[in-house]
Design an enzyme around this catalytic site. Structure first.
Site, mmCIF file in Angstrom:
data_model
loop_
_atom_site.group_PDB
_atom_site.id
_atom_site.type_symbol
_atom_site.label_atom_id
_atom_site.label_comp_id
_atom_site.label_asym_id
_atom_site.label_seq_id
_atom_site.Cartn_x
_atom_site.Cartn_y
_atom_site.Cartn_z
ATOM 1 N N GLU A 132 46.368 57.273 38.434
ATOM 2 C CA GLU A 132 47.271 57.757 37.383
ATOM 3 C C GLU A 132 47.137 59.255 37.120
ATOM 4 O OE1 GLU A 132 45.460 55.025 37.106
ATOM 5 O OE2 GLU A 132 46.783 53.349 36.547
ATOM 6 N N PHE B 207 42.846 42.593 25.723
ATOM 7 C CA PHE B 207 42.609 43.010 27.107
ATOM 8 C C PHE B 207 43.454 44.245 27.436
ATOM 9 C CE2 PHE B 207 43.751 42.651 31.689
ATOM 10 C CZ PHE B 207 42.505 42.999 32.182
ATOM 11 N N GLN B 208 42.815 45.256 27.957
ATOM 12 C CA GLN B 208 43.460 46.518 28.326
ATOM 13 C C GLN B 208 44.179 47.200 27.172
ATOM 14 O OE1 GLN B 208 45.613 45.867 32.066
ATOM 15 N NE2 GLN B 208 43.704 46.405 33.131
ATOM 16 N N LYS C 263 54.434 45.840 25.008
ATOM 17 C CA LYS C 263 55.194 45.020 25.943
ATOM 18 C C LYS C 263 56.362 44.309 25.269
ATOM 19 C CE LYS C 263 54.865 41.687 29.652
ATOM 20 N NZ LYS C 263 54.026 40.809 30.476
ATOM 21 N N MET D 151 32.612 78.414 42.782
ATOM 22 C CA MET D 151 32.665 79.222 41.566
ATOM 23 C C MET D 151 31.396 79.040 40.733
ATOM 24 S SD MET D 151 34.216 81.472 39.997
ATOM 25 C CE MET D 151 35.987 81.704 40.070
HETATM 26 C C1 LIG Z 1 37.237 68.441 36.606
HETATM 27 C C2 LIG Z 1 36.340 69.624 36.648
HETATM 28 N N1 LIG Z 1 35.011 69.460 36.747
HETATM 29 C C3 LIG Z 1 34.195 70.533 36.797
HETATM 30 C C4 LIG Z 1 34.693 71.807 36.741
HETATM 31 C C5 LIG Z 1 33.758 73.020 36.779
HETATM 32 N N2 LIG Z 1 34.031 73.808 37.984
HETATM 33 C C6 LIG Z 1 34.823 74.912 37.963
HETATM 34 S S1 LIG Z 1 35.039 75.566 39.471
HETATM 35 C C7 LIG Z 1 34.032 74.435 40.190
HETATM 36 C C8 LIG Z 1 33.753 74.444 41.661
HETATM 37 C C9 LIG Z 1 34.980 74.196 42.454
HETATM 38 O O1 LIG Z 1 34.588 73.967 43.782
HETATM 39 P P1 LIG Z 1 35.642 73.995 44.951
HETATM 40 O O2 LIG Z 1 36.795 73.122 44.607
HETATM 41 O O3 LIG Z 1 34.950 73.700 46.219
HETATM 42 O O4 LIG Z 1 36.190 75.482 44.914
HETATM 43 P P2 LIG Z 1 35.458 76.854 45.304
HETATM 44 O O5 LIG Z 1 35.015 77.483 44.027
HETATM 45 O O6 LIG Z 1 34.332 76.524 46.215
HETATM 46 O O7 LIG Z 1 36.536 77.654 45.960
HETATM 47 C C10 LIG Z 1 33.541 73.550 39.230
HETATM 48 C C11 LIG Z 1 32.589 72.442 39.517
HETATM 49 C C12 LIG Z 1 36.091 71.932 36.616
HETATM 50 N N3 LIG Z 1 36.695 73.122 36.505
HETATM 51 N N4 LIG Z 1 36.894 70.837 36.604
#
Ligand SMILES: Cc1ncc(C[n+]2csc(CCOP(=O)(O)OP(=O)(O)O)c2C)c(N)n1
Ligand SMILES: [Mg+2]
Lengths: 161, 565
Positions: free
Chosen positions: B54, B116-117, B166, B475
């Site tokens: 979803e 439920f749900q 529903k 990042m």
């Molecule tokens: C749902 C979610 N969980 C955690 C984060 C924290 N976060 C920000 S950037 C990042 C790393 C992203 O890794 P990747 O997709 O490999 O991109 P890169 O920075 O390596 O280009 C994380 C864990 C986030 N922004 N969103």
């Protein structure tokens, strides 16, 4: 600084949650909140006492106005509005001090609405200061329970636009 | 006037309402309480995109909305289906994207019984929707749907949720679709105050160092043309935020690039030294302003925004103008005289020359610099729609792609949702089949919704996922490198999966590029294939996003972080 806001809202389920949720989410402090239906049954009126400086007040007002169910927000300045609060105070009393307590109630134009062998219940209306004052005077007798409604307020003169 | 009515069920009425709102596509996932609605959808004249989670339905609807400006629509079942939407609703709320989200709900008679749900989705989404509804009587459904589309798409746009028990979907009603809404508590201001506009125009005429700071509001109010005209007329340079990207052509000589944490040095210098900052549909986000007290501290600030609550929320504004950006810019265009910016533009040209965005290309090696991939995509396909995930790759996309028109950059700005890009790219491609659509992805982010490979193959939605495979949650790793002594706690994700085989397992095209000279051919091959494609770009793993404003610093305290070879 405390401000009193009159908030006209749709009389629908969930509105109180929306308003209260907005306050808690944005970290604004509510001192008191009362709500009741207006002369128009499709609308309710909330009186909210909120703490904060002018900037906080401005943000609160704008955030309230953003809620779809909020129809109008008015900042009620104490100079040009009337404010009342009601309190019920259950105070320890017996034959030895009953008349003394009744005298105090009299001075505050409060009413005795229940008398039991060891206590009585006093109803008092007025502004916040008056309720605080009678509470102070009754405290030495022993306050068993107390409930305050929170403030309700209306603008003086014509309808608040 | 007599009302034309017709007897039908709530589920049928739901379809009729969508027709009347011009909905041609809906992203969704069925469940028990949605059976009556899915039965109607079976032969409805609406394309239903069956996602595999979803979350992808709600991001898909958002991608569709951002690519077109139309309201995105999605649907999920009660309980877990509804709660799976929460991240996407929050995302749309933060970035002010028009969406109507439908959820199934247990029958009214069971509400509140922990049936439920059952999940209290109106309660859960109250702080992340512009408004939401629990339908209690099918007779109210047409009015509620009408209101929901109106609220979602007008004023400051945002998501609106409608919860459908529903029993409401099987209840018989006399269908009548209202042609007007009547919402006494909702009345957005579109026309800015003329006195304020004239004051702003006067300030612009006197300004020596003006800067226009434009945000996502320029995209949503379709004000890009007016923005360009105003900038040219008053001779003011323009910086666009992450969500405003595309609102002003990157190759325009007045363009400053992005402001803030990973913005250009010259955008940040210009803001800090400006004497007049003209904010248009932007909200002074902390990623833009850095240290608030030091932000544009010598500037007078004009703030144009449709949401009065944004005015002076973070930064005290001198001239607020509440209303529609397009309308207000048109008026400003009429009243504003050119600013006194000749010397200023010279200084900015100098900053641009001495502090360009740059990265160090590999010396002898033939490894792939991630920035280089963006440059190559930009060259190969200038009018592509670029959707992104969240992380370093997202910042490189914003920095290096040469956007030339609005609605071609779709990214999760306010919430920063990893896993957003792939599903959003599906929505964008469905909305704009004429355009090449890239999901610029990180290896981490892509794995948050890679199951949607099934959707793109089965629905034949040929998006190109360009994975910037650095083996890291890059990042976060960058911050660990800079501020935690290179202690890479829980950020190494090397060798998670063979992305080429993963693509192939779903029936998509998989391409791998490991050398610099394989980059362009991989891009060309993906575009030429016309198939859903995953390109696994194996990039240099410890490249940093540069420049960077450290957290808490003023935005002119911006550092170069490039790695020397
Ligand atoms: C749902 C979610 N969980 C955690 C984060 C924290 N976060 C920000 S950037 C990042 C790393 C992203 O890794 P990747 O997709 O490999 O991109 P890169 O920075 O390596 O280009 C994380 C864990 C986030 N922004 N969103
Ligand atoms: Mg990565």
């Amino acid at each position: 600084m405390r401000h009193t806001l009159a908030v006209l809202v749709e009389n629908k389920y969930g509105v109180l949650t929306r308003v209260a949720g907005m306050f808690s989410r944005r970290g604004y402090n509510i001192d008191s909140l009362t709500v009741g239906v207006t002369d128009d049954p499709t609308m309710s009126r909330m009186t909210i006492v909120v703490r904060g400086d002018d900037e906080v007040l401005e943000q609160v007002t704008k955030q309230l106005n953003k809620l779809i169910d909020v129809i109008r927000v008015t900042d009620l300045k104490s100079e040009d509005s009337v404010e009342r609060e009601l309190a019920l105070i259950k105070v320890n009393s017996d034959v030895t001090n009953r008349s003394e307590i009744m005298q105090i109630a009299d001075i505050f134009r409060a009413r005795i609405i229940d008398v039991a062998s060891k206590s009585m219940v006093i109803e008092v209306t007025g502004d916040e200061g008056k309720i605080n004052a009678i509470e102070q005077l009754l405290r030495p007798f022993g306050i068993k329970e107390m409930v305050r409604t929170g403030k309700v307020a209306l603008k003086r003169g014509q309808k608040s636009s | 006037m007599t009302k034309a009515t017709e007897k039908m069920t709530g589920a049928r009425a739901f379809i009729e309402c969508l027709y009347r709102e011009g909905v041609d596509t809906i992203f969704g996932y069925p469940g028990g309480v949605l059976l009556p609605i899915y039965d109607e959808l079976y032969d409805a004249d609406i394309r239903h995109i069956l996602v595999r989670h979803e979350q992808a339905a709600v991001h898909g609807a958002e991608g569709y909305a951002r690519a077109t400006g139309k309201t995105g629509v999605c649907i999920a079942t009660s309980g877990p289906g509804a709660t799976n939407l929460v991240t996407g609703i929050a995302n749309a709320y933060m970035d002010s994207i028009p969406m109507v989200v439908f959820t199934g709900q247990v029958p009214s008679s069971l509400l509140g019984n922990d049936a439920f749900q059952e999940a209290n989705i109106t309660g859960i989404t109250m702080p992340i929707t512009k408004h939401n509804y629990l339908v209690q009587d099918a007779n109210e459904l047409p009015r509620i749907i009408k209101e929901a589309f109106h609220i979602a798409s007008t004023g400051r746009p945002g998501p609106v949720l409608i919860d459908l028990p529903k029993d409401v979907t099987v209840q018989e009603i006399d269908f009548y679709y209202p042609d007007k809404v009547n919402l006494r508590g909702y009345n957005p201001t579109y026309h800015g105050n003329m006195q304020q506009i004239k004051k702003a125009a006067a300030l612009i005429g006197k300004a020596k160092n003006p800067v226009i700071y434009a945000g996502g509001g320029v995209i949503s109010s379709d004000a890009s043309k007016e923005l360009i005209e105003l900038a040219e007329k008053v001779k003011a340079p323009v910086t666009t935020t992450l969500t405003g990207m595309g609102g002003f052509p990157v190759e325009h000589e007045l363009f400053l690039g992005m402001p803030g944490m990973h913005g250009t040095k010259y955008a940040n210098y210009a803001i800090q030294e400006s004497d007049l900052l003209i904010a248009v549909g932007a909200r002074f986000d902390d990623r833009v302003t850095g240290k608030l007290k030091a932000f544009a501290s010598d500037a007078e600030i004009i703030h144009i925004d449709i949401d009065p609550a944004e005015i002076s929320k973070n930064v005290k504004v001198d001239i607020p103008i509440v209303g529609d950006a397009k309308w207000i810019l048109q008026k400003l265009l009429k009243y504003a005289d050119p600013s006194q910016s000749e010397k200023w533009l010279d200084r900015i040209a100098h900053w641009k020359k001495t502090n360009p965005l740059h990265y160090v290309p590999p010396g002898t090696g033939d490894g792939i610099k991630p920035q280089y991939i963006i440059e190559q995509i930009s060259e190969a396909c200038k009018d592509a729609i670029i959707v992104t995930e969240v992380g370093q790759h997202q910042m490189w996309a914003a920095q290096y792609f040469k956007f030339s028109e609005p609605r071609t950059f779709i990214t999760s700005g306010g919430l920063g949702t990893m896993g957003y890009g792939f599903p959003a790219s599906i929505g964008a491609k469905i909305a704009r089949p004429d355009r090449v659509v890239f999901d610029i992805a990180g290896d981490g982010s892509f794995q948050m919704n890679s199951q949607e490979l099934a959707t793109v193959v089965k629905e034949d939605v040929p998006v190109i996922v360009a994975i910037f495979n650095n083996g890291y949650l890059g990042m976060v790793r960058q911050w660990q490198e800079l501020f935690h002594n290179r202690r890479y706690s829980a950020t190494c994700i090397q060798d998670s999966v063979d992305f080429v085989k993963l693509a192939e397992a779903y029936g998509a095209l998989g391409i791998r590029a490991t050398k610099r000279d394989e980059v362009r051919p991989a891009i060309e091959q993906a575009i030429a294939s016309g198939r859903p494609t995953v390109i696994d770009f194996v990039v240099e793993c410890e490249e940093n996003v540069s420049p960077m404003v450290p957290a808490g610093a003023a935005i002119n305290e911006i550092l170069d972080l490039e790695r020397k070879e």
